[in-house]
Scaffold this active site. Structure first.
Site: not given
Length: 302
Positions: A108, A153, A177-178
């Site tokens: 994103l 994303g 990997n947020e």
């Protein structure tokens, strides 16, 4: 709850939510090189579709420089391109790939989630939801030919596909990997990953924010094949032919049956999911973290 990458994402000025999207109309066409049956390319500023109506297959190439970050405009154009193919009964399958060297999609666009209004955040997240739902519930056979890095994303897009092929390049990692950036994946993406690699593997991957290089990605099951980079497209064509050998009605009904519960969880909670995202992303601590990250990227670029 955002899906962003640890790769370099440009801090650029984007259109406000609801603004007219330049190039979003998919009216431009040209004859596709090698396209059968008089096929013509069509596309927009950020998406190129190379159709082969005779084979029933289209290749959808992402071309949102520099790293195919999922901006509001790009999300919109992806949905429009997919809808156009779904409405054309001559197409039964789509290969998703990148036109940008070394990256499938970086995730994103952080600039959509930093320093904007709550209304913009809400509109952006609705667009993210819409892309996932349209891809995940598509009747078309979707194969991702992952020819570059595929974090966050980008991994969202790949996970919606029926089959995933990753180029054998140690720089091309895939995963969600947020948590490495202090944020989390939404429940519906968690469900998608869990459906793909199992509960324990997904729990570990999500908590640690793991990005899997090709060999590990194949071992854990987040991709179905790893092939030499120059063979990704040809392998995708072979794979999609195998899926398309099954009668559409049987395959489509089976796909819908397998995915209904996961999709329905979001469909019934879309508004609440948007509210949760807006509340989370609007927090001062999250905004400061995103701003610091964007400033660091500017410094590295400069």
């Amino acid at each position: 709850m955002a899906l962003v990458a640890s790769v370099r994402v440009p801090a650029r000025v984007l259109l406000r939510a609801g603004a007219r999207l330049p190039g979003a109309a998919l009216g431009r066409t040209e004859r596709a090189a090698g396209g059968g049956d008089g096929a013509r390319r069509f596309g927009s500023q950020r998406v190129l579709v190379e159709p082969d109506a005779g084979a029933g297959v289209a290749v959808m190439k992402f071309k949102n420089p520099p790293v195919n970050s999922l901006s509001l405009e790009f999300l919109t154009e992806l949905v429009i391109s997919l809808e156009k193919l779904e409405n054309d009964k001559s197409f039964r399958g789509v290969i998703l790939t990148s036109d940008r060297p070394g990256v499938f999609s970086a995730g994103l666009d952080l600039t959509e989630m930093c320093g904007r209004s709550p209304a913009h955040y809400a509109g952006y997240w609705k667009a993210v939801q819409e892309l996932w739902l349209r891809l995940y519930q598509s009747n078309l056979v979707l194969v991702s030919a992952i020819n570059g890095a595929c974090p966050a994303g980008g991994c969202l897009v790949a996970l919606t596909c029926d089959y995933r092929i990753l180029a054998d390049n140690p720089r091309y990692c895939i995963g969600l990997n947020e948590t490495q950036l202090g944020i989390i994946a939404p429940f519906w993406l968690k469900d998608t990953l869990e459906n793909t690699i199992g509960h324990r593997a997904a729990e570990r991957a999500l908590q640690l924010g793991l990005l899997f290089p090709p060999a590990e990605a194949l071992q854990v099951g987040i991709v179905d094949q790893v092939v030499p980079e120059e063979q990704v497209q040809s392998t995708a064509l072979s794979a999609i032919a195998q899926w398309m050998a099954i009668p559409d009605h049987a395959r489509q009904l089976t796909k819908a049956m397998m995915r209904k519960a996961t999709a329905s969880r979001l469909v019934t909670q879309r508004d609440a999911d948007v509210q949760n995202f807006v509340s989370f992303i609007s927090k001062d601590s999250i905004q400061k973290s995103l701003q610091m990250y964007l400033e660091r990227l500017k410094e590295e670029k400069g």
